[in-house]
Design an enzyme around this catalytic site. Structure first.
Site, short mmCIF file in Angstrom:
data_model
loop_
_atom_site.label_atom_id
_atom_site.label_comp_id
_atom_site.label_asym_id
_atom_site.label_seq_id
_atom_site.Cartn_x
_atom_site.Cartn_y
_atom_site.Cartn_z
N GLU A 95 -39.39 -12.86 -35.81
CA GLU A 95 -38.74 -11.84 -36.66
C GLU A 95 -39.72 -10.76 -37.10
O GLU A 95 -39.58 -10.19 -38.18
CB GLU A 95 -38.13 -12.48 -37.91
CG GLU A 95 -36.90 -13.29 -37.66
CD GLU A 95 -35.84 -12.56 -36.86
OE1 GLU A 95 -35.22 -13.20 -36.02
OE2 GLU A 95 -35.67 -11.33 -37.05
C1 LIG Z 1 -40.51 -20.24 -31.37
C2 LIG Z 1 -40.11 -18.81 -31.17
C3 LIG Z 1 -38.80 -18.42 -31.39
C4 LIG Z 1 -38.41 -17.09 -31.17
N1 LIG Z 1 -37.10 -16.75 -31.29
C5 LIG Z 1 -36.69 -15.52 -30.87
C6 LIG Z 1 -35.31 -15.20 -30.74
O1 LIG Z 1 -34.43 -16.00 -31.08
N2 LIG Z 1 -34.96 -14.00 -30.24
C7 LIG Z 1 -35.90 -13.09 -29.84
O2 LIG Z 1 -35.51 -12.01 -29.39
N3 LIG Z 1 -37.22 -13.35 -29.95
C8 LIG Z 1 -37.64 -14.54 -30.45
N4 LIG Z 1 -38.98 -14.84 -30.51
C9 LIG Z 1 -39.95 -13.82 -30.16
C10 LIG Z 1 -40.73 -13.30 -31.35
O3 LIG Z 1 -39.91 -12.51 -32.17
C11 LIG Z 1 -41.97 -12.57 -30.83
O4 LIG Z 1 -42.85 -13.56 -30.32
C12 LIG Z 1 -42.65 -11.72 -31.88
O5 LIG Z 1 -41.85 -10.64 -32.24
C13 LIG Z 1 -44.01 -11.19 -31.41
O6 LIG Z 1 -43.94 -10.63 -30.12
P1 LIG Z 1 -44.99 -11.11 -29.01
O7 LIG Z 1 -44.95 -12.59 -28.96
O8 LIG Z 1 -44.73 -10.38 -27.75
O9 LIG Z 1 -46.40 -10.70 -29.57
P2 LIG Z 1 -47.11 -9.28 -29.38
O10 LIG Z 1 -46.16 -8.20 -29.70
O11 LIG Z 1 -47.80 -9.27 -28.08
O12 LIG Z 1 -48.19 -9.34 -30.54
C14 LIG Z 1 -49.47 -9.97 -30.41
C15 LIG Z 1 -50.32 -9.60 -31.62
O13 LIG Z 1 -50.53 -8.18 -31.64
C16 LIG Z 1 -50.07 -7.62 -32.86
N5 LIG Z 1 -49.43 -6.32 -32.58
C17 LIG Z 1 -48.52 -6.03 -31.64
N6 LIG Z 1 -48.17 -4.74 -31.69
C18 LIG Z 1 -48.85 -4.19 -32.71
C19 LIG Z 1 -48.92 -2.89 -33.28
N7 LIG Z 1 -48.18 -1.89 -32.83
N8 LIG Z 1 -49.76 -2.71 -34.32
C20 LIG Z 1 -50.50 -3.70 -34.80
N9 LIG Z 1 -50.47 -4.96 -34.32
C21 LIG Z 1 -49.66 -5.21 -33.27
C22 LIG Z 1 -49.07 -8.63 -33.42
O14 LIG Z 1 -48.98 -8.55 -34.84
C23 LIG Z 1 -49.66 -9.95 -32.95
O15 LIG Z 1 -50.63 -10.40 -33.85
C24 LIG Z 1 -39.38 -16.14 -30.77
C25 LIG Z 1 -40.72 -16.54 -30.60
C26 LIG Z 1 -41.07 -17.84 -30.75
C27 LIG Z 1 -42.51 -18.24 -30.46
#
Ligand SMILES: Cc1cc2nc3c(=O)[nH]c(=O)nc-3n(C[C@H](O)[C@H](O)[C@H](O)COP(=O)(O)OP(=O)(O)OC[C@H]3O[C@@H](n4cnc5c(N)ncnc54)[C@H](O)[C@@H]3O)c2cc1C
Length: 595
Positions: A437
Site C-alpha cells: 500500500e
Molecule cells: C505480501 C505482499 C502483498 C502485496 N499485495 C498487493 C496487492 O494486493 N495488490 C497490488 O497491486 N500490490 C500488492 N503488493 C505490492 C506492493 O504494493 C509493492 O511491493 C510496493 O508498492 C512496493 O513496490 P516494489 O515492491 O516494486 O518496490 P520498489 O518500488 O522497487 O521500491 C524499492 C525501494 O525503493 C523505494 N522507492 C521506490 N521509488 C521511489 C521514489 N520515487 N522515491 C523514493 N524512494 C523510492 C521504495 O520506498 C523502496 O524502499 C504486495 C506486496 C507484497 C510483498
C-alpha cells in the site's frame, strides 16, 4: 502460543472519549447507530475474533497457502472462518443500507478492523481488500456495474482484489503495461500482475478483480491508466454465473510472514484475453484506484496497531510467567516483569499502542465527518484532516509496529527467536506493513509534497492549532503530576512547527530536501500526533477521576501511560528535527561509485 483477547475496554475508551463517537452517531445517516448497538457490535466482533479467527493464526503461519492446477489452496479451516464472517454480516458494516450495508460509521468499522487484524492478519486481509474494492466500485463504477457487483461485494458473497503491481511497476505505477483492448460492450485484458493478495481462493463462487491497465490510445505515464473490473467468472444477464474468465493465479510467493494470505502472480489473457469492464472514465484509473488505496492505507496503518497489540498481549503474559533473576526488595527469584528494563519494553508497547489506537480512530472519525457533517465547512475541514493524517497513520503506525513487535520478541529472550511461542510470527507478519500500500518512503513523500508543501502548510497549521488548544487545556489544569508531560508535549509541537517552517522555506532551494527529510518529518509528525492523543486522554482521565468515576485505576493507568509517552517518545522529536534541518547535503554527497 497465547491467544488474542480483544482489548474491549481500551477500544471503548478511545471510541467514546477520544474519537467523538456520540457526535458521529448524531450525524444524518447514523441515527440507527445507537451506543447500545455499537457496544453489541464490538463485543460480537471480539467474540468472533477471539474464538474463531485467532485460533487458526498460528496454523495458518505453519501451513501457508499454495497453488495447484491454477487454483489457490487456502489453509484448511480458513473457508469456515470466512463463512462465519459473512454469516455475521461483517463485510457490510460501513456500507449504505440502500446497497445492503449496515450503515455504521467508518469509526466502528475501524475498531472492528483492529480486532480482525490482531486476531488473524493473513485472514483479515481478504475482507479488508474486499471492502476497499466495494468502496471504489461504489464511488466510480456505472449504475449497471454497481447493480451486478456491489451487493455481492458488500455482502461478502464475492471477494475483491486490488491488481496494481507488475514486475516493472511497483511504487511507480506509471510503468503499468497490462493492456485493455476495446470490444463491443467490454474490454479484453492481457498482462501479468504480481504480488496480488488473495488473488484466488475457493471461499466464494466468484472474485472481483480491480485491475489497472492501458487502453490502446492511452497517453504515456500515469495519465494513461484505466481501471477495470475483471470477474473470475463472467456474470450472465440474470445474475447467474457464466464462463470462467481468462484470469488465473500462476503461483504464490514464499515469503517472510502472512503465510496464509496467498500473494499471487496473476496471469490475464493467456487464452485470448480476460473480459473486463471499465470503471470510471478512460485514463482516470489512478484517481479511482486512489479511493481504494486511501481506504487501504488507513486499514494498513491499523494493522501496525493490531500486530503491536497482539505482540504486546503475548509479551505481557510471558513477562508475568517467566522467572529469572532477583529484584530489589523482592524475596527469591522473580518473574521478569519485575525488572526495570522489561518494564521499559512493556511500557513502550503499551503507551505506543494507546497513542496509535487513538490516532487511527481519530483519522477514521474524520472520514465520517467528511461525508456526513452538517455543514460544508466542517466537511471541508475533515476532508483536509483525513488527507493529512492518512499517510501518517499508514507509515508511523506500521514503522512503530516494527519496533514494538521486535520488542515483543525481545521480552521473550531466546524463546522469542524460536517459533514455538508465536512471538516471532507477529514480528514476521508485521514486516510487510511498511511495504505494501505504498512504502514508508512513498507515504512520507506524499505527506511532505502533497499534504504540506502543496497547500503551503495550511492543513498543518490547522492541526497545530488543535494541538495547541489541547496544550492550553493541559496547562490550565496546573497539575504537577503532568508538568513534565506538558513541557515535552509543548516542545514537540514547537519541533513540528519548526520542521514545517524549515520545509516550506527550503524545498525550492534544495531539490533533494523533501525526499531526504520526508521520513524523519513523518516520524516527527506521528510522534507528536501520538502525544496530542495522549494529552487528550489525560484530560479525560483527570476529569473522570475528579468526578469520582468508579474505575479510578483504569484512568490512573491512562495518565501514567501518557507520562511514560512524554518521557520516552516525545524526546525523540528533537532528534527528528535535528535530522530534518540538516537537509540533504550529507545524504546526497557520495557519488554512486562510492557506495
Ligand atoms: C505480501 C505482499 C502483498 C502485496 N499485495 C498487493 C496487492 O494486493 N495488490 C497490488 O497491486 N500490490 C500488492 N503488493 C505490492 C506492493 O504494493 C509493492 O511491493 C510496493 O508498492 C512496493 O513496490 P516494489 O515492491 O516494486 O518496490 P520498489 O518500488 O522497487 O521500491 C524499492 C525501494 O525503493 C523505494 N522507492 C521506490 N521509488 C521511489 C521514489 N520515487 N522515491 C523514493 N524512494 C523510492 C521504495 O520506498 C523502496 O524502499 C504486495 C506486496 C507484497 C510483498
Amino acid at each position: 502460543m497465547s491467544e488474542y483477547n480483544a482489548p474491549s475496554k481500551d477500544i471503548f475508551f478511545v471510541l467514546n472519549e477520544l474519537s467523538a463517537l456520540s457526535e458521529i452517531n448524531a450525524l444524518p445517516g447514523f441515527e440507527d447507530a445507537t451506543p447500545d448497538l455499537i457496544e453489541a457490535v464490538i463485543e460480537e466482533a471480539a467474540r468472533l475474533a477471539n474464538g474463531v479467527l485467532s485460533p487458526l493464526n498460528q496454523q495458518g503461519d505453519e501451513t501457508g497457502a499454495k497453488v495447484e492446477d491454477k487454483k489457490v489452496i487456502p489453509v484448511a479451516g480458513f473457508a469456515d472462518i470466512y463463512s462465519a464472517f459473512v454469516e455475521g454480516g461483517w463485510p457490510a458494516l460501513p456500507f449504505d443500507p440502500a446497497r445492503g450495508g449496515q450503515g455504521l460509521p467508518e469509526l466502528v468499522a475501524c475498531a472492528a478492523n483492529e480486532i480482525w487484524q490482531a486476531a488473524n492478519m493473513s485472514f483479515a486481509l481478504c475482507p479488508m481488500l474486499t471492502e476497499g474494492a466495494a468502496v471504489a466500485v461504489n464511488i466510480h463504477a456505472s449504475e449497471k456495474l454497481k447493480d451486478i457487483f456491489l451487493p455481492k461485494l458488500i455482502s461478502g458473497e464475492w471477494t475483491g482484489t486490488m491488481n496494481l503491481t507488475e514486475s516493472q511497476a511497483g511504487s511507480e505505477l506509471a510503468a503499468v503495461k497490462t493492456k485493455a483492448e476495446p470490444r463491443e460492450d467490454h474490454y479484453l485484458i492481457t498482462g501479468q500482475k504480481i504480488f496480488i493478495t488473495w488473488g484466488d481462493h475457493d471461499f466464494t463462487d466468484n472474485i472481483v478483480h480491480l485491475v489497472l491497465a492501458r487502453l490502446p490510445d492511452a497517453p504515456a505515464g500515469i495519465k494513461g491508466i484505466s481501471l477495470f473490473i475483471v470477474p473470475k467468472y463472467l456474470v450472465n444477464q440474470d445474475g447467474s454465473l457464466g464462463e470462467r474468465n481468462d484470469v488465473y493465479p500462476v503461483s504464490v510467493e514464499h515469503k517472510l510472514g502472512i503465510h496464509a494470505s496467498p500473494t499471487c502472480i496473476m496471469s490475464y489473457g493467456d487464452n485470448g484475453g480476460a473480459v473486463g469492464y471499465l470503471v470510471g472514465e478512460p485514463h482516470s484509473g489512478i484517481a479511482c484506484m486512489f479511493t481504494m488505496m486511501n481506504h487501504a492505507r488507513l486499514a494498513v496503518g491499523v494493522q501496525g496497531l493490531s500486530i503491536s497489540e497482539r505482540s504486546y498481549q503475548q509479551a505481557r503474559e510471558y513477562a508475568k510467567e517467566r522467572t529469572q533473576g532477583h529484584a530489589i526488595g523482592q524475596e527469591g527469584r522473580v518473574s521478569i516483569i519485575h525488572h526495570a528494563d522489561v518494564r521499559r519494553m512493556l511500557m513502550l508497547m503499551k503507551s505506543g499502542i494507546e497513542a496509535m489506537r487513538a490516532l487511527c480512530y481519530v483519522c477514521a472519525a474524520s472520514l465520517d465527518f467528511s461525508h456526513h457533517a452538517e455543514t460544508d465547512e466542517i466537511k471541508a475541514k475533515h476532508v483536509a484532516r483525513f488527507a493529512l493524517l492518512t499517510p501518517v497513520v499508514k507509515a508511523w503506525c506500521t514503522e512503530l509496529g516494527q519496533e514494538l513487535s521486535s520488542l515483543g520478541v525481545q521480552i521473550h529472550g531466546g524463546m522469542g527467536y524460536v517459533e514455538e511461542t508465536g512471538a516471532a510470527q507477529h514480528f514476521r507478519d508485521a514486516r510487510i506493513t511498511t511495504i505494501y500500500e505504498g512504502t514508508t518512503g512513498i507515504q512520507a513523500m506524499d505527506l511532505v509534497g502533497r499534504k504540506v508543501i502543496r497547500d503551503s502548510g495550511k492543513s498543518m497549521q490547522n492541526l497545530l492549532e488543535d494541538m495547541r488548544e489541547i496544550e492550553g487545556k493541559i496547562s490550565a489544569l496546573d497539575d504537577k503530576d503532568i508538568k513534565t508531560f506538558e513541557q515535552r508535549y509543548s516542545n514537540g509541537i514547537d519541533a513540528l512547527e519548526n520542521a514545517t517552517k524549515w520545509l516550506l522555506e527550503n524545498y525550492q532551494s534544495d531539490a533533494d530536501a523533501p525526499g531526504s527529510v520526508a521520513v524523519n518529518f513523518m516520524m516527527l509528525m506521528g510522534t507528536i500526533c501520538g502525544g496530542w492523543q495522549m494529552a487528550r486522554a489525560v484530560l479525560v482521565a483527570k476529569d473522570k477521576i475528579s468526578k469520582g468515576d468508579d474505575d479510578p485505576d483504569f484512568y490512573q493507568s491512562k495518565i501514567i501511560s501518557a507520562r511514560f509517552y512524554g518521557d520516552h517518545y516525545l524526546p525523540r522529536a528533537s532528534a527528528y528535527l535535528g535530522s530534518i534541518v540538516a537537509g540533504s547535503e550529507s545524504t546526497m554527497a557520495l557519488d554512486e561509485a562510492q557506495f
